[in-house]
Design a protein around this motif. Structure first.
Motif, PDB file in Angstrom:
ATOM      1  N   UNK A   1      38.524  39.735  49.743  1.00  0.00           N
ATOM      2  CA  UNK A   1      39.558  39.286  48.815  1.00  0.00           C
ATOM      3  C   UNK A   1      39.582  37.763  48.927  1.00  0.00           C
ATOM      4  N   UNK A   2      39.665  37.079  47.795  1.00  0.00           N
ATOM      5  CA  UNK A   2      39.731  35.622  47.804  1.00  0.00           C
ATOM      6  C   UNK A   2      41.155  35.183  48.114  1.00  0.00           C
ATOM      7  N   UNK A   3      41.277  34.167  48.954  1.00  0.00           N
ATOM      8  CA  UNK A   3      42.587  33.597  49.276  1.00  0.00           C
ATOM      9  C   UNK A   3      42.808  32.419  48.333  1.00  0.00           C
ATOM     10  N   UNK A   4      43.940  32.424  47.671  1.00  0.00           N
ATOM     11  CA  UNK A   4      44.266  31.375  46.709  1.00  0.00           C
ATOM     12  C   UNK A   4      45.428  30.533  47.241  1.00  0.00           C
ATOM     13  N   UNK A   5      45.176  29.275  47.479  1.00  0.00           N
ATOM     14  CA  UNK A   5      46.189  28.319  47.945  1.00  0.00           C
ATOM     15  C   UNK A   5      46.910  28.754  49.217  1.00  0.00           C
ATOM     16  N   UNK A   6      46.312  29.638  50.006  1.00  0.00           N
ATOM     17  CA  UNK A   6      46.946  30.114  51.225  1.00  0.00           C
ATOM     18  C   UNK A   6      48.197  30.933  50.980  1.00  0.00           C
ATOM     19  N   UNK A   7      48.389  31.364  49.701  1.00  0.00           N
ATOM     20  CA  UNK A   7      49.621  32.068  49.345  1.00  0.00           C
ATOM     21  C   UNK A   7      49.394  33.413  48.668  1.00  0.00           C
ATOM     22  N   UNK A   8      48.174  33.653  48.193  1.00  0.00           N
ATOM     23  CA  UNK A   8      47.874  34.880  47.449  1.00  0.00           C
ATOM     24  C   UNK A   8      46.480  35.367  47.824  1.00  0.00           C
ATOM     25  N   UNK A   9      46.263  36.671  47.665  1.00  0.00           N
ATOM     26  CA  UNK A   9      44.904  37.207  47.767  1.00  0.00           C
ATOM     27  C   UNK A   9      44.572  37.873  46.443  1.00  0.00           C
ATOM     28  N   UNK A  10      43.284  37.768  46.079  1.00  0.00           N
ATOM     29  CA  UNK A  10      42.836  38.205  44.760  1.00  0.00           C
ATOM     30  C   UNK A  10      41.487  38.892  44.860  1.00  0.00           C
ATOM     31  N   UNK A  11      41.318  39.932  44.033  1.00  0.00           N
ATOM     32  CA  UNK A  11      40.016  40.596  43.971  1.00  0.00           C
ATOM     33  C   UNK A  11      39.779  41.096  42.551  1.00  0.00           C
ATOM     34  N   UNK A  12      38.523  40.999  42.110  1.00  0.00           N
ATOM     35  CA  UNK A  12      38.127  41.533  40.804  1.00  0.00           C
ATOM     36  C   UNK A  12      37.385  42.839  41.016  1.00  0.00           C
ATOM     37  N   UNK A  13      37.698  43.809  40.170  1.00  0.00           N
ATOM     38  CA  UNK A  13      37.044  45.117  40.187  1.00  0.00           C
ATOM     39  C   UNK A  13      36.365  45.304  38.836  1.00  0.00           C
ATOM     40  N   UNK A  14      35.122  45.793  38.859  1.00  0.00           N
ATOM     41  CA  UNK A  14      34.359  46.016  37.631  1.00  0.00           C
ATOM     42  C   UNK A  14      34.219  47.504  37.352  1.00  0.00           C
ATOM     43  N   UNK A  15      34.296  47.846  36.073  1.00  0.00           N
ATOM     44  CA  UNK A  15      34.207  49.241  35.645  1.00  0.00           C
ATOM     45  C   UNK A  15      33.225  49.372  34.485  1.00  0.00           C
ATOM     46  N   UNK A  16      32.943  50.601  34.108  1.00  0.00           N
ATOM     47  CA  UNK A  16      31.994  50.824  33.019  1.00  0.00           C
ATOM     48  C   UNK A  16      32.629  50.661  31.643  1.00  0.00           C
ATOM     49  N   UNK A  17      33.934  50.900  31.539  1.00  0.00           N
ATOM     50  CA  UNK A  17      34.601  50.776  30.247  1.00  0.00           C
ATOM     51  C   UNK A  17      36.118  50.653  30.434  1.00  0.00           C
ATOM     52  N   UNK A  18      36.815  50.516  29.325  1.00  0.00           N
ATOM     53  CA  UNK A  18      38.262  50.317  29.352  1.00  0.00           C
ATOM     54  C   UNK A  18      38.999  51.533  29.911  1.00  0.00           C
TER      55      UNK A  18
END
Length: 113
Positions: A34-51
């Motif tokens: 998970x990416x740490x953003x400004x030492x205040x948040x964690x973020x992750x992107x998930x990829x899928x095949x469709x909506x």
């Protein structure tokens, strides 16, 4: 105890958010990066095949978030979901964010590929 076995506990205003050392220690407990953003948040992107698959995953996250009473910020596009976690009440990261991140990772791993 693994993070997936823990429960989120409400944070009160005045609780000190995690510092950099605590963030790094908890990030190592997660199965994925998970990416740490400004030492205040964690973020992750998930990829899928469709909506449809993206929304199905969002709905699974919603169920867990309701159980934990800790809610992520979700940004949805056609086949990508970006999840951002932070504890709004304290303006930073707490154990709750990493507990929910671990449970979201576990949900993602269960998707048949």
């Amino acid at each position: 105890m693994e993070l997936t076995q823990k429960k989120c506990i409400p944070c009160e205003k005045g609780t000190t958010p995690f510092n950099e050392t605590e963030i790094k220690a908890y990030a190592r407990k997660l199965r994925a990066k998970w990416d740490v953003e400004d030492g205040k948040k964690i973020k992750r992107k998930f990829k899928f095949t469709d909506f449809r698959e993206t929304i199905a995953f969002v709905n699974r996250i919603a169920e867990v978030a309701e159980e934990e009473r800790h809610h992520p910020d979700l940004f949805i596009t056609w086949n990508i979901l970006e999840v951002t976690l932070w504890t709004h009440a304290i303006g930073g990261l707490s154990e709750n964010d990493f507990i929910l991140a671990a449970k979201i990772d576990e949900l993602y791993e269960r998707i048949p590929r």
